[in-house]
Motif scaffolding. Sequence first.
Motif, PDB file in Angstrom:
ATOM      1  N   THR A   1      -3.581 -13.259  -0.602  1.00  0.00           N
ATOM      2  CA  THR A   1      -3.609 -14.019  -1.849  1.00  0.00           C
ATOM      3  C   THR A   1      -4.284 -15.378  -1.695  1.00  0.00           C
ATOM      4  N   ALA A   2      -4.455 -15.850  -0.482  1.00  0.00           N
ATOM      5  CA  ALA A   2      -5.146 -17.125  -0.262  1.00  0.00           C
ATOM      6  C   ALA A   2      -6.623 -17.033  -0.609  1.00  0.00           C
ATOM      7  N   TRP A   3      -7.132 -15.801  -0.753  1.00  0.00           N
ATOM      8  CA  TRP A   3      -8.557 -15.611  -0.988  1.00  0.00           C
ATOM      9  C   TRP A   3      -8.758 -14.857  -2.310  1.00  0.00           C
ATOM     10  N   SER A   4      -8.604 -15.591  -3.416  1.00  0.00           N
ATOM     11  CA  SER A   4      -8.760 -15.004  -4.737  1.00  0.00           C
ATOM     12  C   SER A   4     -10.213 -14.608  -4.984  1.00  0.00           C
ATOM     13  N   VAL A   5     -10.391 -13.464  -5.655  1.00  0.00           N
ATOM     14  CA  VAL A   5     -11.747 -12.994  -5.975  1.00  0.00           C
ATOM     15  C   VAL A   5     -11.985 -12.960  -7.480  1.00  0.00           C
ATOM     16  N   GLY A   6     -11.058 -13.523  -8.246  1.00  0.00           N
ATOM     17  CA  GLY A   6     -11.201 -13.551  -9.700  1.00  0.00           C
ATOM     18  C   GLY A   6      -9.844 -13.582 -10.361  1.00  0.00           C
ATOM     19  N   ASN A   7      -9.845 -13.673 -11.691  1.00  0.00           N
ATOM     20  CA  ASN A   7      -8.605 -13.739 -12.441  1.00  0.00           C
ATOM     21  C   ASN A   7      -8.721 -12.843 -13.674  1.00  0.00           C
ATOM     22  N   VAL A   8      -7.731 -11.990 -13.875  1.00  0.00           N
ATOM     23  CA  VAL A   8      -7.803 -11.019 -14.966  1.00  0.00           C
ATOM     24  C   VAL A   8      -7.652 -11.665 -16.339  1.00  0.00           C
TER      25      VAL A   8
ATOM     26  N   CYS B   1      -8.534  -4.315   3.471  1.00  0.00           N
ATOM     27  CA  CYS B   1      -8.178  -4.973   2.215  1.00  0.00           C
ATOM     28  C   CYS B   1      -9.319  -4.866   1.209  1.00  0.00           C
ATOM     29  N   GLY B   2      -8.985  -4.552  -0.018  1.00  0.00           N
ATOM     30  CA  GLY B   2      -9.979  -4.451  -1.074  1.00  0.00           C
ATOM     31  C   GLY B   2     -10.718  -3.133  -1.117  1.00  0.00           C
ATOM     32  N   ASP B   3     -10.488  -2.271  -0.160  1.00  0.00           N
ATOM     33  CA  ASP B   3     -11.165  -0.974  -0.115  1.00  0.00           C
ATOM     34  C   ASP B   3     -10.368   0.026  -0.946  1.00  0.00           C
ATOM     35  N   GLY B   4     -10.696   0.125  -2.241  1.00  0.00           N
ATOM     36  CA  GLY B   4      -9.973   1.029  -3.124  1.00  0.00           C
ATOM     37  C   GLY B   4      -8.611   0.527  -3.521  1.00  0.00           C
ATOM     38  N   ARG B   5      -8.348  -0.731  -3.250  1.00  0.00           N
ATOM     39  CA  ARG B   5      -7.043  -1.318  -3.553  1.00  0.00           C
ATOM     40  C   ARG B   5      -7.210  -2.810  -3.786  1.00  0.00           C
ATOM     41  N   ALA B   6      -6.300  -3.386  -4.524  1.00  0.00           N
ATOM     42  CA  ALA B   6      -6.318  -4.820  -4.781  1.00  0.00           C
ATOM     43  C   ALA B   6      -4.943  -5.237  -5.268  1.00  0.00           C
ATOM     44  N   ALA B   7      -4.697  -6.547  -5.257  1.00  0.00           N
ATOM     45  CA  ALA B   7      -3.435  -7.100  -5.734  1.00  0.00           C
ATOM     46  C   ALA B   7      -3.699  -8.089  -6.855  1.00  0.00           C
ATOM     47  N   ILE B   8      -2.777  -8.143  -7.801  1.00  0.00           N
ATOM     48  CA  ILE B   8      -2.872  -9.100  -8.900  1.00  0.00           C
ATOM     49  C   ILE B   8      -1.584  -9.912  -8.911  1.00  0.00           C
ATOM     50  N   GLY B   9      -1.711 -11.232  -8.825  1.00  0.00           N
ATOM     51  CA  GLY B   9      -0.556 -12.103  -8.745  1.00  0.00           C
ATOM     52  C   GLY B   9      -0.021 -12.509 -10.098  1.00  0.00           C
ATOM     53  N   PRO B  10       1.103 -13.227 -10.116  1.00  0.00           N
ATOM     54  CA  PRO B  10       1.777 -13.572 -11.375  1.00  0.00           C
ATOM     55  C   PRO B  10       0.993 -14.535 -12.266  1.00  0.00           C
ATOM     56  N   ASN B  11      -0.047 -15.154 -11.738  1.00  0.00           N
ATOM     57  CA  ASN B  11      -0.907 -15.996 -12.565  1.00  0.00           C
ATOM     58  C   ASN B  11      -2.234 -15.322 -12.895  1.00  0.00           C
ATOM     59  N   GLY B  12      -2.361 -14.034 -12.514  1.00  0.00           N
ATOM     60  CA  GLY B  12      -3.555 -13.267 -12.840  1.00  0.00           C
ATOM     61  C   GLY B  12      -4.616 -13.256 -11.771  1.00  0.00           C
ATOM     62  N   ASP B  13      -4.409 -13.990 -10.676  1.00  0.00           N
ATOM     63  CA  ASP B  13      -5.398 -14.003  -9.603  1.00  0.00           C
ATOM     64  C   ASP B  13      -5.441 -12.657  -8.887  1.00  0.00           C
ATOM     65  N   VAL B  14      -6.655 -12.188  -8.624  1.00  0.00           N
ATOM     66  CA  VAL B  14      -6.864 -10.921  -7.928  1.00  0.00           C
ATOM     67  C   VAL B  14      -7.257 -11.221  -6.488  1.00  0.00           C
ATOM     68  N   SER B  15      -6.676 -10.488  -5.558  1.00  0.00           N
ATOM     69  CA  SER B  15      -7.019 -10.619  -4.143  1.00  0.00           C
ATOM     70  C   SER B  15      -7.166  -9.226  -3.549  1.00  0.00           C
ATOM     71  N   PRO B  16      -7.809  -9.110  -2.391  1.00  0.00           N
ATOM     72  CA  PRO B  16      -8.037  -7.780  -1.805  1.00  0.00           C
ATOM     73  C   PRO B  16      -6.756  -7.021  -1.468  1.00  0.00           C
ATOM     74  N   CYS B  17      -5.670  -7.734  -1.208  1.00  0.00           N
ATOM     75  CA  CYS B  17      -4.372  -7.085  -0.975  1.00  0.00           C
ATOM     76  C   CYS B  17      -3.288  -8.139  -1.146  1.00  0.00           C
ATOM     77  N   VAL B  18      -2.020  -7.735  -1.069  1.00  0.00           N
ATOM     78  CA  VAL B  18      -0.939  -8.683  -1.309  1.00  0.00           C
ATOM     79  C   VAL B  18      -0.820  -9.730  -0.212  1.00  0.00           C
ATOM     80  N   PHE B  19      -1.330  -9.435   0.981  1.00  0.00           N
ATOM     81  CA  PHE B  19      -1.265 -10.413   2.055  1.00  0.00           C
ATOM     82  C   PHE B  19      -2.383 -11.445   1.964  1.00  0.00           C
TER      83      PHE B  19
END
Length: 291
Positions: free
Chosen positions: A231-238, A211-229
Amino acid sequence: MTTVAEASTVEAATGAPRFLWLDLTRKCQLSCGHCYNASGPDGDHGAMTGDDWKGVLDQAVSVGVPGVQFTGGEVTMRPDAPELVNCVLSLGLKVEVYSNLVHVTEEWWGLLQRDGVTLATSYYSDQSAEHDAMTGRPSHARTRANIGKAVQLGIPLRVGLIAGDDARRADEAERELHALGVTSIRRYHVRPFGRGSTGSAPDMGGLCGRCGDGRAAIGPNGDVSPCVFSTAWSVGNVQAASLADILGGAAMASAQASIRDAVASGTKPCTPDTDDECTPGTPGSECTPRN
């Protein structure tokens, strides 16, 4: 605008960015028992506006991301999603649309036939009762019919077969999909996140470790996580920081290290051994946002 220096920081921290999951909505007609983010009829489209998502897409181009996946929830239920598909294509990116294929409008069929667009869906059983028990409503007939229509229209399609303990039923479902003309089929297990966790707290040990290795997920509130699974561990918000800063930031690096440690100390659910293995739409992938 992302600078060259910012893009270099992203590459140094995470490897060249290759893929983003864009989770456009948590609204869905279904209430699938395995849904990793607990989407459903009571979900919403979140705080990210269409312009916010377009800004993310601009930044994705700047940091060198070649493709994105639109997921949710049910992507087709977000009113401005067609406009976002057009935006992706105008920027020269590829997009995979992950849909439950319960209801597809003529507008969406037209979009799905455009160059640069691919389609993905989930399937649960060749038996309506079993399929519908997983999705929480009568959906098997519509999904099956729209899988067949996508094949007839020549839309590139991959299907994740999420089967239960009955191997015979899974075999029958796979034969049914092949008979419909589907050539890209993989079987997956339910991952312990969202409703799939059956009430347990999120556990990093249930992730694949890449997770997070060349990939990431962005949720509907803008939270970024290492992957879609994850999301409990946000690393920032766009909405508060640039995509480049988040992908190359200390929080992402820390989350990656924690995930690797958790996976190494537990039972790893999948063991990707190439850089492509966790990229949705990649042949041979063991990781898909619907499992």
